[in-house]
Design a protein around this motif. Structure first.
Motif, PDB file in Angstrom:
ATOM      1  N   LYS A  44       0.833  -1.208   0.000  1.00  0.00           N
ATOM      2  CA  LYS A  44       0.000   0.000   0.000  1.00  0.00           C
ATOM      3  C   LYS A  44       0.864   1.253   0.000  1.00  0.00           C
ATOM      4  O   LYS A  44       0.638   2.194  -0.763  1.00  0.00           O
ATOM      5  N   GLU A  45       1.867   1.251   0.877  1.00  0.00           N
ATOM      6  CA  GLU A  45       2.773   2.394   0.957  1.00  0.00           C
ATOM      7  C   GLU A  45       3.536   2.553  -0.360  1.00  0.00           C
ATOM      8  O   GLU A  45       3.705   3.663  -0.867  1.00  0.00           O
ATOM      9  N   ALA A  46       3.985   1.433  -0.919  1.00  0.00           N
ATOM     10  CA  ALA A  46       4.721   1.473  -2.177  1.00  0.00           C
ATOM     11  C   ALA A  46       3.830   1.969  -3.317  1.00  0.00           C
ATOM     12  O   ALA A  46       4.253   2.795  -4.140  1.00  0.00           O
ATOM     13  N   SER A  47       2.603   1.485  -3.371  1.00  0.00           N
ATOM     14  CA  SER A  47       1.677   1.867  -4.443  1.00  0.00           C
ATOM     15  C   SER A  47       1.362   3.357  -4.379  1.00  0.00           C
ATOM     16  O   SER A  47       1.208   4.017  -5.413  1.00  0.00           O
ATOM     17  N   TYR A  48       1.265   3.900  -3.163  1.00  0.00           N
ATOM     18  CA  TYR A  48       0.993   5.320  -3.038  1.00  0.00           C
ATOM     19  C   TYR A  48       2.133   6.147  -3.633  1.00  0.00           C
ATOM     20  O   TYR A  48       1.909   7.150  -4.324  1.00  0.00           O
ATOM     21  N   GLU A  53       3.823   9.614  -8.080  1.00  0.00           N
ATOM     22  CA  GLU A  53       4.753   9.961  -9.159  1.00  0.00           C
ATOM     23  C   GLU A  53       4.017  10.102 -10.486  1.00  0.00           C
ATOM     24  O   GLU A  53       4.262  11.037 -11.250  1.00  0.00           O
ATOM     25  N   ILE A  54       3.097   9.174 -10.764  1.00  0.00           N
ATOM     26  CA  ILE A  54       2.323   9.246 -12.008  1.00  0.00           C
ATOM     27  C   ILE A  54       1.452  10.505 -12.015  1.00  0.00           C
ATOM     28  O   ILE A  54       1.384  11.227 -13.020  1.00  0.00           O
ATOM     29  N   ALA A  55       0.794  10.780 -10.897  1.00  0.00           N
ATOM     30  CA  ALA A  55      -0.061  11.969 -10.820  1.00  0.00           C
ATOM     31  C   ALA A  55       0.747  13.234 -11.011  1.00  0.00           C
ATOM     32  O   ALA A  55       0.316  14.171 -11.720  1.00  0.00           O
ATOM     33  N   ASP A  56       1.911  13.302 -10.400  1.00  0.00           N
ATOM     34  CA  ASP A  56       2.773  14.483 -10.550  1.00  0.00           C
ATOM     35  C   ASP A  56       3.209  14.666 -12.000  1.00  0.00           C
ATOM     36  O   ASP A  56       3.279  15.795 -12.510  1.00  0.00           O
ATOM     37  N   THR A  80      -3.635  -1.474  -6.795  1.00  0.00           N
ATOM     38  CA  THR A  80      -3.744  -0.406  -5.803  1.00  0.00           C
ATOM     39  C   THR A  80      -3.295   0.922  -6.384  1.00  0.00           C
ATOM     40  O   THR A  80      -3.839   1.979  -6.041  1.00  0.00           O
ATOM     41  N   VAL A  81      -2.309   0.899  -7.274  1.00  0.00           N
ATOM     42  CA  VAL A  81      -1.891   2.127  -7.955  1.00  0.00           C
ATOM     43  C   VAL A  81      -3.074   2.724  -8.703  1.00  0.00           C
ATOM     44  O   VAL A  81      -3.358   3.925  -8.604  1.00  0.00           O
ATOM     45  N   LYS A  87      -8.897   7.550  -6.904  1.00  0.00           N
ATOM     46  CA  LYS A  87      -9.197   8.346  -5.714  1.00  0.00           C
ATOM     47  C   LYS A  87      -8.700   9.781  -5.887  1.00  0.00           C
ATOM     48  O   LYS A  87      -9.398  10.745  -5.529  1.00  0.00           O
ATOM     49  N   MET A  88      -7.503   9.944  -6.451  1.00  0.00           N
ATOM     50  CA  MET A  88      -6.966  11.290  -6.688  1.00  0.00           C
ATOM     51  C   MET A  88      -7.829  12.051  -7.693  1.00  0.00           C
ATOM     52  O   MET A  88      -8.010  13.265  -7.582  1.00  0.00           O
TER      53      MET A  88
END
Length: 658
Positions: A44-48, A53-56, A80-81, A87-88
């Motif tokens: 979960k932490e890794a996927s966030y 990074e993708i969103a940025d 999860t990504v 969600k974003m």
């Protein structure tokens, strides 16, 4: 390329976690890893981190007035990504209007609306939930006539080139090292093409397809060369099953036998791993061999048991020279003679062994894994599927019952998707004939079974079981679980069938756990007020049933932890039929005699629907009882090889604490 050679592609990695690696290493550059590797506590932490990074990148491209071209992957790893990106989009206004995406692969032949297609996967996981234009996402077409495939594959690459190439490529990794569907043997200059899938790849996909026989033999895949042309690449891997192939790709030579190793040559690539997937990397598995470490008790136990195993010597026979020759001289310097260290670790392992998993009455429990009091405990075993209890801890289950504890089993899901259609038909025929034979007139029940039978006769592989079919298959598995409980010796009133809602989709793809799922667990814990809880600790797949079931248990435990009865409740985690805890992690080991091993086997045999051709066989062709016995015997042999008592088999547990 030698593992010790520093090449232009070798990256000197800095240990994470504020200067310390996940196993206590002090932050120093290391040279074993030829690919930058980020290790996170969990997926979960890794996927966030990856989703951010993708969103940025999407937002940066929007500011520049440019399209953002993404290469996307399917499978369990990126789920999860995608969920976080959705969600974003909903909560932060992340727009996908400037995104153009190209997926890596698709099965061949495969209709886009099939429940097994990657077209459908991507729509359900991402595209249908964000504002990406339909004309801006592309996936290989699994229906292209074979005569046109060569030209089609060339045109697919040309579309990527026409929009300026991939800004970002997201990858998973197969158990054999494949990226996309570039199987072992694929060359570094390979192009987009039709490929025959490796047997191991098809076996691994068998769960999603309801059996190996349903898995296509071919697929269209983006080649290695166009993948390496992406400006940025991130590869995701979760769970210990990926650990070995990750080590090969990150630390081994570049070889076509592990296509992921080609990524060593890329100028901007990262492997993003959870701790389990990173467990075979040198800095994690033997951190003392690459850097200074903090020699706490867990690290000492890990190092000494590892040393004993690689030298094939019992712990009490290890010498100072053994420590010095294997990078552990600073441990000697800090704690004195090796023999004192040996005695300490030997005693710790000895204290994990107990024939009394519920605690031994009227005994000194100072060095025992469980408390002596209360002498009769209320025990709650959580079983994700209707057979995990007997497969994973059947010997311990039997011991707890025989030693007078009040044992309850909570079967968290119906397990209905793991029942083959012909098993369901056999069950339906029995019920219909039974009603006829005893002149039982139950029109509604008869009609339910007849409707189910008619559906199964004409169902297609791409169709989801109807609610009636799922009901029949669930009843079949419920009956088998009850038979196991009777066999072990508990009344069926102490078998609790929770039928958690997240599971009931009719497909391998499950819903996220919800409030209703957690409440079911919380209410049962409140009802039983257990002194012991046993739960499945297999977390290799963050979206697998075991992990989702544990997430619900963990949430319920945190809600209940303030209650008085929880102060006396200990939680023990078991593993399944595929893997065992590492020896240094084990906190309770329950030995079994040859007779107890055979009795556990007979208990597993009560689950007839899971014998002789299991729907979700996985990569191991053996039956569950065979896997379990080998694992249990392997654990016992390991204790024996380290110099402890020799037993026929052992079941192992790790205690979970708030």
């Amino acid at each position: 390329m030698s593992q010790q050679t520093v090449s232009p592609q070798t990256i000197l990695m800095q240990a994470s976690n504020n200067g310390k690696g996940t196993n206590g290493t002090i932050g120093q550059p290391i040279t074993y890893e030829k690919i930058p590797t980020q290790i996170f506590a969990d997926s979960k932490e890794a996927s966030y981190a990856v989703a951010k990074e993708i969103a940025d990148l999407i937002r940066q491209k929007q500011k520049e007035g440019k399209p953002c071209v993404l290469g996307l992957a399917t499978g369990s790893s990126p789920k999860t990504v995608y969920a976080l990106l959705v969600k974003m989009h909903r909560e932060e206004g992340l727009s996908f209007k400037n995104v153009i995406s190209f997926n890596l692969d698709e099965y061949y032949q495969m209709e886009p609306d099939s429940i097994y297609s990657y077209h459908r996967f991507m729509k359900e996981q991402l595209f249908d939930h964000v504002d990406i234009a339909k004309e801006n996402y592309f996936l290989p077409d699994g229906t292209v006539p074979s005569a046109l495939l060569r030209d089609y594959c060339t045109s697919y690459e040309n579309k990527i080139n026409a929009v300026g190439g991939l800004d970002f490529q997201l990858l998973g990794i197969g158990g054999n090292g494949h990226i996309g569907f570039n199987e072992p043997g694929s060359l570094i200059n390979s192009r987009t093409r039709l490929i025959t899938l490796d047997h191991s790849t098809r076996v691994a996909a068998g769960m999603e397809f309801g059996g190996l026989h349903n898995v296509p033999r071919k697929a269209i895949t983006l080649g290695v060369a166009p993948i390496l042309n992406a400006r940025r690449i991130v590869l995701l891997a979760w769970g210990e099953r990926k650990a070995s192939v990750i080590r090969g790709a990150v630390e081994g030579p570049v070889t076509e036998l592990n296509p992921a190793s080609y990524l060593q040559a890329h100028p901007d690539v990262s492997f993003v791993l959870d701790e389990s997937a990173a467990s075979e990397l040198t800095r994690i598995k033997t951190p003392w061999a690459v850097d200074s470490v903090i020699w706490d008790n867990k690290m000492i136990k890990k190092a000494v048991t590892h040393l004993s195993k690689i030298l094939n010597k019992p712990i009490l026979k290890l010498t100072d020279k053994d420590y010095n020759d294997n990078g552990m001289s600073d441990l000697l310097a800090q704690y004195g003679a090796g023999y004192e260290i040996n005695i300490n670790v030997f005693n710790q392992l000895q204290h994990t062994i107990t024939g009394w998993p519920g605690g031994k009455p009227n005994a000194d429990d100072t060095y025992r894994p469980e408390r002596a009091q209360p002498t009769k405990k209320r025990v709650l075993i959580f079983s994700p599927h209707p057979d995990d209890d007997i497969i994973s801890m059947g010997g311990t289950f039997q011991r707890l019952v025989d030693q007078g504890h009040e044992v309850h089993v909570a079967y968290q899901t119906s397990g209905n998707i793991a029942v083959a259609d012909d098993e369901a038909l056999r069950f339906i025929d029995f019920v219909v004939d039974f009603n006829k034979g005893f002149s039982i007139d139950s029109p509604s029940a008869n009609q339910l079974f007849l409707d189910a039978k008619e559906f199964l006769k004409h169902t297609k592989d791409s169709e989801i079981d109807t609610p009636e079919i799922r009901k029949v298959k669930g009843l079949l598995r419920r009956g088998e679980a009850k038979a196991t409980c009777r066999f072990v010796g508990i009344p069926t009133s102490q078998a609790h069938f929770l039928d958690m809602p997240f599971y009931e989709t009719g497909t391998v793809q499950k819903k996220p756990i919800g409030e209703e799922d957690i409440k079911i667990i919380e209410n049962l814990i409140e009802e039983i007020k257990p002194h012991q809880i046993y739960a499945a600790g297999d977390f290799a797949d963050p979206h697998g049933t075991h992990k989702v079931c544990w997430d619900a248990i963990e949430a319920a435990l945190h809600r209940s932890k303030h209650k008085n009865f929880m102060k006396d409740c200990w939680v023990w985690l078991y593993r399944g039929a595929w893997a065992e805890w590492d020896i240094y992690e084990i906190e309770m080991a329950v030995p079994m005699s040859p007779d107890q091993v055979l009795k556990k086997r007979q208990g597993i045999f009560k689950h007839q629907s899971q014998k002789d051709g299991v729907v979700f066989q996985g990569e191991d062709s053996r039956e569950f009882w065979q896997r379990a016995e080998e694992r249990n015997r392997g654990t016992a042999h390991l204790y024996d090889s380290l110099g402890l008592a020799e037993y026929e088999a052992m079941e192992a547990f790790v205690r979970w604490k708030f």
